[in-house]
Enzyme design. Structure first.
Site, PDB file in Angstrom:
ATOM      1  N   HIS A   1      -1.835  13.163 -10.124  1.00 61.17           N
ATOM      2  CA  HIS A   1      -0.811  13.161 -11.168  1.00 61.17           C
ATOM      3  C   HIS A   1       0.140  14.333 -10.944  1.00 61.17           C
ATOM      4  O   HIS A   1      -0.028  15.412 -11.509  1.00 61.17           O
ATOM      5  CB  HIS A   1      -1.488  13.253 -12.551  1.00 61.17           C
ATOM      6  CG  HIS A   1      -0.518  13.143 -13.691  1.00 61.17           C
ATOM      7  ND1 HIS A   1      -0.906  13.121 -15.014  1.00 61.17           N
ATOM      8  CD2 HIS A   1       0.834  13.038 -13.715  1.00 61.17           C
ATOM      9  CE1 HIS A   1       0.143  13.016 -15.782  1.00 61.17           C
ATOM     10  NE2 HIS A   1       1.220  12.972 -15.023  1.00 61.17           N
TER      11      HIS A   1
ATOM     12  N   HIS B   1       1.353   6.403 -17.612  1.00 63.86           N
ATOM     13  CA  HIS B   1       1.262   7.476 -18.604  1.00 63.86           C
ATOM     14  C   HIS B   1       0.961   6.812 -19.946  1.00 63.86           C
ATOM     15  O   HIS B   1       1.517   5.747 -20.249  1.00 63.86           O
ATOM     16  CB  HIS B   1       2.588   8.219 -18.725  1.00 63.86           C
ATOM     17  CG  HIS B   1       2.879   9.154 -17.601  1.00 63.86           C
ATOM     18  ND1 HIS B   1       3.060   8.729 -16.317  1.00 63.86           N
ATOM     19  CD2 HIS B   1       2.998  10.508 -17.574  1.00 63.86           C
ATOM     20  CE1 HIS B   1       3.292   9.791 -15.538  1.00 63.86           C
ATOM     21  NE2 HIS B   1       3.259  10.877 -16.279  1.00 63.86           N
TER      22      HIS B   1
ATOM     23  N   HIS C   1       4.551  14.668 -10.244  1.00 70.07           N
ATOM     24  CA  HIS C   1       5.839  13.990 -10.058  1.00 70.07           C
ATOM     25  C   HIS C   1       6.591  14.684  -8.933  1.00 70.07           C
ATOM     26  O   HIS C   1       6.815  15.905  -8.988  1.00 70.07           O
ATOM     27  CB  HIS C   1       6.651  14.028 -11.351  1.00 70.07           C
ATOM     28  CG  HIS C   1       5.967  13.318 -12.484  1.00 70.07           C
ATOM     29  ND1 HIS C   1       6.249  12.019 -12.812  1.00 70.07           N
ATOM     30  CD2 HIS C   1       4.968  13.709 -13.313  1.00 70.07           C
ATOM     31  CE1 HIS C   1       5.470  11.641 -13.824  1.00 70.07           C
ATOM     32  NE2 HIS C   1       4.676  12.652 -14.142  1.00 70.07           N
TER      33      HIS C   1
ATOM     34  N   ASP D   1       1.190  17.731 -12.878  1.00 71.65           N
ATOM     35  CA  ASP D   1       2.298  17.011 -13.517  1.00 71.65           C
ATOM     36  C   ASP D   1       3.664  17.421 -12.939  1.00 71.65           C
ATOM     37  O   ASP D   1       4.189  16.703 -12.097  1.00 71.65           O
ATOM     38  CB  ASP D   1       2.230  17.190 -15.039  1.00 71.65           C
ATOM     39  CG  ASP D   1       2.760  15.997 -15.806  1.00 71.65           C
ATOM     40  OD1 ASP D   1       3.095  14.977 -15.175  1.00 71.65           O
ATOM     41  OD2 ASP D   1       2.843  16.069 -17.053  1.00 71.65           O
ATOM     42  N   ASP D   2       4.228  18.507 -13.430  1.00 72.57           N
ATOM     43  CA  ASP D   2       5.532  19.000 -12.939  1.00 72.57           C
ATOM     44  C   ASP D   2       5.383  20.513 -12.763  1.00 72.57           C
ATOM     45  O   ASP D   2       5.916  21.296 -13.565  1.00 72.57           O
ATOM     46  CB  ASP D   2       6.626  18.689 -13.975  1.00 72.57           C
ATOM     47  CG  ASP D   2       6.699  17.207 -14.321  1.00 72.57           C
ATOM     48  OD1 ASP D   2       7.251  16.433 -13.530  1.00 72.57           O
ATOM     49  OD2 ASP D   2       6.151  16.822 -15.380  1.00 72.57           O
TER      50      ASP D   2
ATOM     51  N   GLU E   1      -0.002  10.732 -24.140  1.00 70.57           N
ATOM     52  CA  GLU E   1       0.356  12.125 -23.797  1.00 70.57           C
ATOM     53  C   GLU E   1       0.767  12.836 -25.090  1.00 70.57           C
ATOM     54  O   GLU E   1       0.146  13.812 -25.485  1.00 70.57           O
ATOM     55  CB  GLU E   1       1.490  12.139 -22.763  1.00 70.57           C
ATOM     56  CG  GLU E   1       1.985  13.539 -22.426  1.00 70.57           C
ATOM     57  CD  GLU E   1       3.177  13.547 -21.462  1.00 70.57           C
ATOM     58  OE1 GLU E   1       3.722  12.470 -21.168  1.00 70.57           O
ATOM     59  OE2 GLU E   1       3.555  14.653 -21.019  1.00 70.57           O
TER      60      GLU E   1
HETATM   61  N1  ADE Z   1       7.919  12.338 -16.002  1.00 67.85           N
HETATM   62  C1  ADE Z   1       7.812  13.569 -15.511  1.00 67.85           C
HETATM   63  N2  ADE Z   1       6.942  14.280 -16.215  1.00 67.85           N
HETATM   64  C2  ADE Z   1       6.474  13.480 -17.188  1.00 67.85           C
HETATM   65  C3  ADE Z   1       5.533  13.631 -18.232  1.00 67.85           C
HETATM   66  N3  ADE Z   1       4.907  14.783 -18.452  1.00 67.85           N
HETATM   67  N4  ADE Z   1       5.330  12.596 -19.038  1.00 67.85           N
HETATM   68  C4  ADE Z   1       5.955  11.449 -18.842  1.00 67.85           C
HETATM   69  N5  ADE Z   1       6.850  11.246 -17.883  1.00 67.85           N
HETATM   70  C5  ADE Z   1       7.103  12.256 -17.049  1.00 67.85           C
HETATM   71 ZN    ZN Z   2       3.205  12.857 -15.613  1.00 72.38          ZN
END
Ligand code: ADE
Ligand code: ZN
Length: 334
Positions: free
Chosen positions: A19, A201, A21, A282-283, A204
């Site tokens: 997970h 997703h 991006h 995630d990011d 969340e």
């Molecule tokens: N796209 C990038 N980061 C995300 C996240 N945390 N939740 C949903 N979509 C995303």
């Molecule tokens: Zn994500």
């Protein structure tokens, strides 16, 4: 008091990151370089300024920034460079395999980019990283619900027209606001018919029904986040009985205020309930985290010992979409 996190041990564990991006893996220095390369005005002139700008106050303001970064990615070289850079980072933390979510709806529908160029660039970066570090990687084009189901199908048309072997699944990102009004399930069905795996997703920021919807309507084989599932024991039971893993990212949940503090993060309850958990970042630069920091969060939150860390790392390998032979090799320490 918790024993200090055994960072070297955690790094030494072969693990996958399922997970993350691709576009959210771009660090502030690279953002500035890309902005200059393409003549885009940046929101700040230096890394400290970008760090400041990255202090968002919730999911919508995060998504604004995320899509600004997406817009900096124009050429095949841009995509190759960021894929290679992140795989180098992941390799340094003991990752042997990464599954990149790629925001395909953005590139295909919003920016009207040439998907061949995007895909060609990402694949080139993955191949270069495999040659340099031996790291394996696969791609998960994500559909975006906010554009509507028609746009999801249009993005999928393009993705399915050029199925590179690294494209292994289709996913769904973004807020679930219109999931009940729009038919995204048919897009997932088309992806499955084309031989792709499916993930989404869900849960969340939203509650357990999102996870149920992703399981029942999208046929999701893994859930990204899924923390909202803990609000409904029936949905928890579905995840456990169907063996659907949640790719959980505590650092992201904290940064986006999906939880008010890590102390109340449901990760311990998820593990106790029998849900299979993998950890992701995630990011990562956008949230000031990285993969090992997520293992540190799990260590602190769940009072783990080394075998508990090993289980999380093994989960990530077993739940990956890599080949059985590759997974068995990693588990055997090859
Ligand atoms: N796209 C990038 N980061 C995300 C996240 N945390 N939740 C949903 N979509 C995303
Ligand atoms: Zn994500």
């Amino acid at each position: 008091m918790t024993t200090p996190f055994p960072a070297d041990f955690a790094r030494s564990l072969p693990k996958a990151e399922l997970h993350v991006h691709l576009e959210g893996s771009v660090d502030p220095a690279t953002m500035l370089r890309l902005a200059e390369r393409h003549g885009v005005e940046a929101p700040a002139i230096d890394v400290a300024g970008i760090d400041e700008w990255l202090r968002f106050d919730g999911f919508p303001s995060f998504l604004d920034r995320y899509f600004w970064v997406c817009g900096l990615l124009r050429t095949a070289d841009d995509f190759a460079d960021i894929a290679h850079a992140y795989l180098a980072t992941a390799h340094a933390q003991g990752a042997v395999h990464v599954e990149f979510h790629v925001s395909s709806s953005y590139h295909i529908v919003e920016r009207e980019a040439d998907w061949s160029e995007v895909l060609g660039g990402v694949v080139a970066g993955c191949e270069r990283a495999e040659a340099d570090f031996g790291i394996s990687s696969l791609l998960i084009p994500d559909l975006s619900p906010h554009l509507g189901a028609g746009a999801a199908h249009r993005a999928l048309d393009v993705v399915l027209a050029e199925l590179h072997p690294r494209v292994v699944a289709v996913g769904m990102g973004g807020p679930a606001d219109n999931w009940l009004e729009e038919d995204f399930g048919s897009a997932f069905a088309r992806a499955r018919d084309a031989g792709l795996r499916t993930v989404s997703h869900a849960g969340e920021h939203g509650p357990a029904w999102e996870v149920r919807h992703a399981l029942e309507q999208f046929g999701a084989e893994r859930i990204q986040h899924g923390i909202g599932a803990m609000g409904d024991p029936e949905v928890v039971a579905m995840l456990v009985e169907e063996g659907v893993a949640c790719d959980v990212c505590p650092g992201s949940n904290l940064a986006l205020a999906a939880v008010p503090s890590l102390d109340v993060h449901p990760l311990p309850a998820m593990l106790d309930s029998g849900i299979t958990v993998t950890l992701g970042s995630d990011d990562p630069p956008l949230f000031g985290t990285d993969l090992l920091s997520e293992y540190r969060h799990a260590w602190n939150l769940c009072d783990l010992d080394e075998s508990g860390l090993r289980v999380l790392a093994e989960n990530s390998l077993v739940e990956s979409f890599a080949s059985t032979a590759a997974i068995e090799g990693w588990l055997a320490g090859d």
